[in-house]
Design an enzyme around this catalytic site. Structure first.
Site, PDB file in Angstrom:
ATOM      1  N   LYS A  82      51.542  37.337  42.635  1.00 34.59           N
ATOM      2  CA  LYS A  82      51.595  37.925  43.983  1.00 34.59           C
ATOM      3  C   LYS A  82      52.475  37.112  44.923  1.00 34.59           C
ATOM      4  O   LYS A  82      53.069  37.668  45.842  1.00 34.59           O
ATOM      5  CB  LYS A  82      50.184  38.082  44.550  1.00 34.59           C
ATOM      6  CG  LYS A  82      49.411  39.157  43.797  1.00 34.59           C
ATOM      7  CD  LYS A  82      48.221  39.688  44.536  1.00 34.59           C
ATOM      8  CE  LYS A  82      47.678  40.890  43.771  1.00 34.59           C
ATOM      9  NZ  LYS A  82      46.406  41.354  44.233  1.00 34.59           N
ATOM     10  N   LYS A 133      49.050  45.409  33.780  1.00 33.37           N
ATOM     11  CA  LYS A 133      47.797  46.136  34.014  1.00 33.37           C
ATOM     12  C   LYS A 133      47.960  47.184  35.115  1.00 33.37           C
ATOM     13  O   LYS A 133      48.802  47.033  36.010  1.00 33.37           O
ATOM     14  CB  LYS A 133      46.664  45.163  34.351  1.00 33.37           C
ATOM     15  CG  LYS A 133      46.736  44.573  35.733  1.00 33.37           C
ATOM     16  CD  LYS A 133      45.403  43.974  36.139  1.00 33.37           C
ATOM     17  CE  LYS A 133      45.467  43.583  37.603  1.00 33.37           C
ATOM     18  NZ  LYS A 133      44.291  43.840  38.356  1.00 33.37           N
ATOM     19  N   LYS A 181      46.280  48.690  41.830  1.00 31.18           N
ATOM     20  CA  LYS A 181      46.323  49.557  43.017  1.00 31.18           C
ATOM     21  C   LYS A 181      47.432  49.184  43.993  1.00 31.18           C
ATOM     22  O   LYS A 181      47.816  49.979  44.817  1.00 31.18           O
ATOM     23  CB  LYS A 181      44.955  49.617  43.708  1.00 31.18           C
ATOM     24  CG  LYS A 181      44.473  48.325  44.324  1.00 31.18           C
ATOM     25  CD  LYS A 181      43.154  48.566  45.029  1.00 31.18           C
ATOM     26  CE  LYS A 181      42.018  47.860  44.352  1.00 31.18           C
ATOM     27  NZ  LYS A 181      42.103  46.390  44.390  1.00 31.18           N
TER      28      LYS A 181
END
Ligand code: AQP
Length: 336
Positions: free
Chosen positions: A117, A198, A201
């Site tokens: 991130k 993966k 969202k």
């Protein structure tokens, strides 16, 4: 709530649309564990985690409510579980600070999620680095024994255990060491646009995931555009056919048919036939949840009541833990 039961705690970040990976990887187990009646169940919408990436306030507010309402629509029951929103219990931030004073920065920098991130942030924010400490605080505040999560969270739970051990050794035993609980069949649902990553969202491409509230048209479109592997055989082989294997896994989870049965059913058929049927199975599986969600959303007073009750129950436990923590570390005990 009887206090001789072991405690489970888990949460989802309201940073986007809840998807089928969140459901099969985590929430499905929460509902099953809740209904088994063996645990004290605590489930949280972890909105303080969501702000580690920039969120537009009005959108965040509506996502918090959406995720909370989805919890109820998916089967979490306020009579059996404590269901609440993290920011309504200020003890999470307080314990976060205390635990951050015993957590080495090096440990936080080696977290895979941080590495992924932080690449998306121009200037890396301290909150993103500290995210796993807040997660440790969430878990430890409730003396949690078991944390049902998807496989991607294992590293964070391991760090939580290390932090708990360190605190207990330094100040005296307070925290049990929590164990992760993984649903082996759905530990990692992969992205529809890239089966090497993966389902997520916060993926830039919304074709990456099937959201729990996606309409039938969108689901058909997303499954149609899901990437496939070379060749035409419909066979589960996660290494050589990751895309088809992921679609078969999703199909199996929704239909409750073993993958081996699906392989037989689709032997000699085209990918397009599998995709067509998979979309319909997903639409059928999500339809009752979406209906329940609409019913609950039409009753905001009920949602508010459950939000308040959940926060009060969580606060009662969290404030007790903090009294104990403050005393152990040597803060003054003033009742003001
Ligand atoms: N693809 C997945 N397969 C199985 N389980 C998954 N989980 C998430 N993605 C998958 C599990 O869902 C729970 C809630 O996740 P989270 O909201 O805490 O954040 P996350 O793990 O980082 O999930 P996302 O969807 O990828 O969110 P963003 O994009 O915001 O980071 C966890 O138990 C997780 O393991």
């Amino acid at each position: 709530m009887p206090n001789n039961k072991k405690t489970i705690f888990s949460g989802v970040t309201p940073s986007g649309n809840l998807h089928i990976g969140n459901y099969f990887g985590a929430i499905k187990q929460w509902v099953e564990m809740q209904n088994a009646g063996e645990y004290q169940n605590i489930f949280c919408v972890v909105d303080e985690h969501a702000i580690t990436t920039l969120q537009e306030p009005a959108k965040l507010r509506s996502k918090i409510l959406e995720v909370f309402t989805l919890y109820l629509a998916l089967g979490l029951d306020p009579e059996k579980s404590i269901i609440f929103v993290q920011s309504s219990v200020s003890e999470h931030s307080e314990l976060n600070w205390i635990l951050s004073t015993i957590t080495p920065v090096g440990e936080l920098e080696r977290m895979t999620q941080f590495k992924d991130k932080s690449q998306k942030q121009k200037s890396i924010l301290a909150g993103l680095l500290n995210y796993p400490v807040l997660q440790a605080a969430d878990i430890l505040l409730y003396h949690t024994n078991t944390v049902p999560v998807g496989e991607d969270q294992l590293q964070h739970i391991e760090l939580t255990r290390a932090i708990a051990k360190k605190f207990n050794n330094a100040f005296g035993q307070i925290f049990p060491l929590p164990e992760p609980f993984i649903n082996k069949e759905a530990k990692r649902i992969m992205g529809l646009d890239d089966p090497a990553k993966k389902m997520s969202k916060s993926a830039e491409n919304s074709n990456n995931y099937i959201a729990l509230l996606d309409s039938p048209e969108i689901i058909r479109e997303k499954i149609k555009s899901a990437v496939t592997d070379s060749g035409s055989e419909i066979k589960y082989d996660a290494e050589n056919k990751p895309a088809i294997s992921n679609l078969l896994l999703i199909y199996s989870l929704f239909s409750k048919k073993p993958i081996s049965e699906l392989e037989k059913e689709y032997a000699g058929k085209n990918y397009s036939v599998l995709k067509h049927d998979l979309a319909e199975v997903i639409i059928e599986g999500l339809s009752p949840v979406q209906k329940k969600y609409q019913e609950l959303s039409a009753n905001p007073d009920y949602i508010k009541k459950v939000l308040r009750q959940g926060a009060a129950k969580a606060k009662a436990i969290a404030s007790q833990t903090m009294t104990e923590v403050r005393s152990k570390i040597g803060f003054l005990e003033l009742s003001v």
